[in-house]
Design a protein around this motif. Structure first.
Motif, PDB file in Angstrom:
ATOM      1  N   LEU A 131       0.826  -1.209   0.000  1.00  0.00           N
ATOM      2  CA  LEU A 131       0.000   0.000   0.000  1.00  0.00           C
ATOM      3  C   LEU A 131       0.860   1.257   0.000  1.00  0.00           C
ATOM      4  CD1 LEU A 131      -3.086  -0.628   2.308  1.00  0.00           C
ATOM      5  CD2 LEU A 131      -2.736  -1.199  -0.088  1.00  0.00           C
ATOM      6  N   ASP A 132       2.018   1.181   0.649  1.00  0.00           N
ATOM      7  CA  ASP A 132       2.880   2.365   0.647  1.00  0.00           C
ATOM      8  C   ASP A 132       4.002   2.230  -0.392  1.00  0.00           C
ATOM      9  OD1 ASP A 132       4.372   0.411   1.819  1.00  0.00           O
ATOM     10  OD2 ASP A 132       4.804   1.503   3.677  1.00  0.00           O
ATOM     11  N   GLY A 133       3.814   1.343  -1.340  1.00  0.00           N
ATOM     12  CA  GLY A 133       4.834   1.107  -2.362  1.00  0.00           C
ATOM     13  C   GLY A 133       4.854   2.197  -3.430  1.00  0.00           C
ATOM     14  N   PRO A 134       5.892   2.183  -4.266  1.00  0.00           N
ATOM     15  CA  PRO A 134       6.097   3.253  -5.247  1.00  0.00           C
ATOM     16  C   PRO A 134       5.238   3.095  -6.498  1.00  0.00           C
ATOM     17  CG  PRO A 134       7.874   1.672  -5.398  1.00  0.00           C
ATOM     18  CD  PRO A 134       6.965   1.180  -4.299  1.00  0.00           C
ATOM     19  N   VAL A 135       3.917   3.144  -6.306  1.00  0.00           N
ATOM     20  CA  VAL A 135       3.021   3.081  -7.468  1.00  0.00           C
ATOM     21  C   VAL A 135       2.966   4.466  -8.115  1.00  0.00           C
ATOM     22  CG1 VAL A 135       1.683   1.139  -6.617  1.00  0.00           C
ATOM     23  CG2 VAL A 135       0.963   3.462  -6.052  1.00  0.00           C
ATOM     24  N   THR A 136       2.538   4.512  -9.354  1.00  0.00           N
ATOM     25  CA  THR A 136       2.708   5.756 -10.120  1.00  0.00           C
ATOM     26  C   THR A 136       1.616   6.791  -9.862  1.00  0.00           C
ATOM     27  OG1 THR A 136       1.380   5.054 -12.016  1.00  0.00           O
ATOM     28  CG2 THR A 136       3.699   4.375 -11.987  1.00  0.00           C
ATOM     29  N   ARG A 137       0.440   6.365  -9.480  1.00  0.00           N
ATOM     30  CA  ARG A 137      -0.721   7.244  -9.304  1.00  0.00           C
ATOM     31  C   ARG A 137      -1.101   7.980 -10.589  1.00  0.00           C
ATOM     32  NH1 ARG A 137      -2.274   8.506  -3.786  1.00  0.00           N
ATOM     33  NH2 ARG A 137      -1.107   7.121  -2.409  1.00  0.00           N
ATOM     34  N   LEU A 138      -0.734   7.407 -11.706  1.00  0.00           N
ATOM     35  CA  LEU A 138      -1.062   8.029 -12.999  1.00  0.00           C
ATOM     36  C   LEU A 138      -2.459   7.649 -13.493  1.00  0.00           C
ATOM     37  CD1 LEU A 138       2.319   7.561 -14.925  1.00  0.00           C
ATOM     38  CD2 LEU A 138       1.290   9.724 -14.214  1.00  0.00           C
ATOM     39  N   SER A 139      -3.101   6.688 -12.818  1.00  0.00           N
ATOM     40  CA  SER A 139      -4.333   6.128 -13.389  1.00  0.00           C
ATOM     41  C   SER A 139      -5.407   7.170 -13.736  1.00  0.00           C
ATOM     42  CB  SER A 139      -4.898   5.046 -12.465  1.00  0.00           C
ATOM     43  OG  SER A 139      -5.095   5.551 -11.166  1.00  0.00           O
ATOM     44  N   PRO A 140      -5.689   8.177 -12.900  1.00  0.00           N
ATOM     45  CA  PRO A 140      -6.751   9.117 -13.294  1.00  0.00           C
ATOM     46  C   PRO A 140      -6.406   9.869 -14.581  1.00  0.00           C
ATOM     47  CG  PRO A 140      -6.212   9.366 -10.954  1.00  0.00           C
ATOM     48  CD  PRO A 140      -5.164   8.483 -11.562  1.00  0.00           C
ATOM     49  N   TYR A 141      -5.124  10.168 -14.753  1.00  0.00           N
ATOM     50  CA  TYR A 141      -4.695  10.946 -15.925  1.00  0.00           C
ATOM     51  C   TYR A 141      -4.736  10.078 -17.183  1.00  0.00           C
ATOM     52  CZ  TYR A 141      -3.258  13.665 -11.942  1.00  0.00           C
ATOM     53  OH  TYR A 141      -3.287  14.338 -10.749  1.00  0.00           O
ATOM     54  N   ILE A 142      -4.406   8.818 -17.014  1.00  0.00           N
ATOM     55  CA  ILE A 142      -4.464   7.915 -18.160  1.00  0.00           C
ATOM     56  C   ILE A 142      -5.924   7.636 -18.532  1.00  0.00           C
ATOM     57  CG2 ILE A 142      -3.951   5.563 -18.944  1.00  0.00           C
ATOM     58  CD1 ILE A 142      -1.415   5.676 -17.186  1.00  0.00           C
ATOM     59  N   ARG A 143      -6.746   7.408 -17.512  1.00  0.00           N
ATOM     60  CA  ARG A 143      -8.145   7.083 -17.791  1.00  0.00           C
ATOM     61  C   ARG A 143      -8.829   8.180 -18.611  1.00  0.00           C
ATOM     62  NH1 ARG A 143     -12.586   7.540 -19.167  1.00  0.00           N
ATOM     63  NH2 ARG A 143     -14.551   6.888 -18.222  1.00  0.00           N
ATOM     64  N   HIS A 144      -8.520   9.439 -18.321  1.00  0.00           N
ATOM     65  CA  HIS A 144      -9.176  10.522 -19.046  1.00  0.00           C
ATOM     66  C   HIS A 144      -8.330  11.093 -20.185  1.00  0.00           C
ATOM     67  CE1 HIS A 144     -12.888  10.564 -16.869  1.00  0.00           C
ATOM     68  NE2 HIS A 144     -12.244  10.538 -15.722  1.00  0.00           N
ATOM     69  N   GLY A 145      -7.300  10.365 -20.565  1.00  0.00           N
ATOM     70  CA  GLY A 145      -6.533  10.781 -21.732  1.00  0.00           C
ATOM     71  C   GLY A 145      -5.737  12.067 -21.535  1.00  0.00           C
ATOM     72  N   VAL A 146      -5.521  12.450 -20.281  1.00  0.00           N
ATOM     73  CA  VAL A 146      -4.633  13.594 -20.024  1.00  0.00           C
ATOM     74  C   VAL A 146      -3.241  13.198 -20.502  1.00  0.00           C
ATOM     75  CG1 VAL A 146      -3.707  15.102 -18.230  1.00  0.00           C
ATOM     76  CG2 VAL A 146      -6.064  14.264 -18.057  1.00  0.00           C
ATOM     77  N   LEU A 147      -2.925  11.945 -20.255  1.00  0.00           N
ATOM     78  CA  LEU A 147      -1.734  11.307 -20.827  1.00  0.00           C
ATOM     79  C   LEU A 147      -2.228  10.140 -21.668  1.00  0.00           C
ATOM     80  CD1 LEU A 147       0.356  10.904 -17.561  1.00  0.00           C
ATOM     81  CD2 LEU A 147       0.988  12.379 -19.482  1.00  0.00           C
ATOM     82  N   THR A 148      -1.679   9.988 -22.854  1.00  0.00           N
ATOM     83  CA  THR A 148      -2.032   8.788 -23.616  1.00  0.00           C
ATOM     84  C   THR A 148      -1.123   7.642 -23.169  1.00  0.00           C
ATOM     85  OG1 THR A 148      -0.452   9.187 -25.387  1.00  0.00           O
ATOM     86  CG2 THR A 148      -2.638  10.209 -25.610  1.00  0.00           C
ATOM     87  N   LEU A 149      -1.584   6.420 -23.415  1.00  0.00           N
ATOM     88  CA  LEU A 149      -0.734   5.269 -23.089  1.00  0.00           C
ATOM     89  C   LEU A 149       0.582   5.347 -23.852  1.00  0.00           C
ATOM     90  CD1 LEU A 149      -2.940   2.046 -22.943  1.00  0.00           C
ATOM     91  CD2 LEU A 149      -1.704   3.163 -21.078  1.00  0.00           C
TER      92      LEU A 149
END
Lengths: 157, 320
Positions: B74-92
């Motif tokens: 739970l406290d690991g180094p995950v990216t937290r990019l999921s909301p931005y990817i989901r809405h195409g703020v960042l493309t895959l």
């Protein structure tokens, strides 16, 4: 299309949105989809359950994304609002970007009854030609992984 | 900062009647305006900010090798990019390139690239299934009929007062921030579906109300994986698993830590308690060819779990 407007939807809220890239400076609009935000869509809720509105957190997140883009903001029925925006700008067509959401496809059909719509593709994560077996991830990945990594170059010494 | 003015980028065309504001005194003023514009929407803003600027900040912190090693915690180094990817703020494709730019050896980045692959996979399935992703993809393998699962979320779940410190903490985080670590999503989903016997659709809809990265495809299909309508076996966890990957954070102050924890058992015991006998499981799987046999094959006791960077309730994973 000489004077298109751009319809930005919630699947492509970044500067790489191909409509924004292809038509810099053209009027662009995003519509907060009232029915969707009330949970009355398969994009935000189970079609067989009573609708539950999405929380303000999600709307706020979208809003902050949108403020960083050159895009006017409206709310209501998406097709109606996009067409109102198009008329106000004397547009002869609409440019948008592809989406996997069936709701976006249905809105696009409605728009098409009034104006031409051009749907631009987003740069894919991986280009796979022909039918792709999605029966399980492993089958998909067996095909996709080598293609993805083909784009990586090992750093030199 | 929360008190800084928020100004939308300038528009080179005139405003039209009926358009929403793009300038705010500060973030609180934005929240107040949105509360007026969207009175049905519950709660307030998430501490997680939207926008490419914030997405780029997170992208700059990507550490693919650390991610591969510590992502299940739970406290690991995950990216937290999921909301931005989901809405195409960042493309895959943009994230893929950012990962490549930080890749010294392919092996070190394979896990993160694989996670991006899962996002692509769910999206391809969405294209194929459309709104049908809300329907059971297969029979449940729990020995219970679909009708045995409740349609409504009980009040103690909605109010985060189940009495289980872990689950109440996850619910508060979901409601307060709109983001949960993938492992927490899996535990919470399994608790709802298997311990509380609630329909997966009900849980999936609840997640979509709150998750900033709420994606119909990733979310619904992952709930189905937990429920077993998109896998060959229901996903469950036990206390040992939760305690390990949460570093015991919740258990330390849980009133049920010493007695009454419903997760304190072996997997065999939990399976016996939660599921009815289902002699036809194997036959069903063989006939269907096991849609996600790769995942279920991975679910042995020695597998590792996966925290996700990219999806709502990301693709489900092995249970230990």
């Amino acid at each position: 299309m000489q004077r298109p407007i751009l319809w930005i939807h919630g699947e492509a809220l970044g500067p790489a949105n191909p409509a924004l890239v292809a038509h810099p400076g053209r009027p662009a609009v995003f519509v907060f989809d009232s029915a969707l935000l009330l949970g009355r869509s398969a994009s935000t809720g189970d079609p067989s359950s009573p609708a539950e509105p999405v929380s303000l957190k999600r709307i706020g997140f979208l809003y902050e994304c949108l403020l960083e883009l050159p895009v006017s903001l409206r709310r209501g029925d998406v097709a109606e609002e996009v067409l109102t925006f198009a008329a106000a700008h004397g547009a002869d067509g609409i440019v948008t970007c592809a989406s996997n959401d069936p709701r976006v496809a249905r809105i696009t059909e409605t728009l098409l009854r009034q104006l031409p719509v051009q749907v631009l593709a987003v740069e894919p994560f991986v280009q796979l030609d022909g039918p792709v077996d999605l029966g399980r991830f492993s089958r998909y990945w067996r095909r996709a992984e080598p293609q993805v990594w083909a784009g990586w170059r090992e750093p030199g010494p | 900062m929360a008190s800084d003015p928020i100004a939308g980028v300038p528009l080179p065309w005139p405003d039209q009647p009926g358009e929403l504001p793009r300038h705010f005194r500060n973030r609180q003023a934005l929240a107040q305006t949105l509360e007026q514009l969207f009175p049905e929407a519950a709660g307030s803003l998430s501490p997680v900010r939207g926008g490419r600027h914030q997405a780029d900040t997170l992208l700059a912190r990507l550490q693919p090798e650390r991610y591969a090693k510590g992502r299940n915690f739970l406290d690991g180094p995950v990216t937290r990019l999921s909301p931005y990817i989901r809405h195409g703020v960042l493309t895959l494709a943009e994230v893929r390139e950012a990962v490549f730019a930080r890749t010294r050896s392919r092996q070190g980045s394979e896990k993160l690239i694989n996670e991006l692959g899962w996002r692509d996979y769910w999206q391809r399935l969405w294209q194929q299934l459309g709104d049908g992703l809300w329907r059971d993809q297969e029979e449940l393998k729990t020995g219970h009929s679909a009708a045995a699962y409740a349609r409504e979320l009980p009040a103690d779940i909605l109010e985060a007062r189940t009495g289980l410190a872990c689950m109440d903490g996850f619910i508060e985080e979901l409601h307060g921030t709109g983001w949960l670590h993938n492992h927490a999503r899996m535990w919470l989903a399994a608790y709802l579906v298997h311990w509380r016997r609630i329909r997966w659709q009900t849980g999936a809809q609840w997640f979509l109300q709150h998750l900033l990265d709420g994606d119909p495809a990733s979310n619904a299909l992952s709930w189905q994986w937990v429920a077993s309508s998109f896998s060959h076996k229901p996903y469950i966890f036990n206390r040992g698993n939760l305690e390990r990957y949460s570093n015991g954070r919740a258990c330390r102050h849980c009133p049920l830590a010493t007695e009454g924890c419903p997760f304190e058992a072996s997997y065999e015991q939990l399976e016996a308690d939660l599921f009815a006998p289902m002699p036809t499981i194997r036959a069903t799987d063989n006939r269907r060819g096991g849609r996600d046999a790769s995942r279920s094959g991975n679910r042995g006791r020695s597998g590792t779990t996966q925290g996700s960077s990219t999806t709502a309730l990301s693709r489900p994973t092995p249970r230990r």
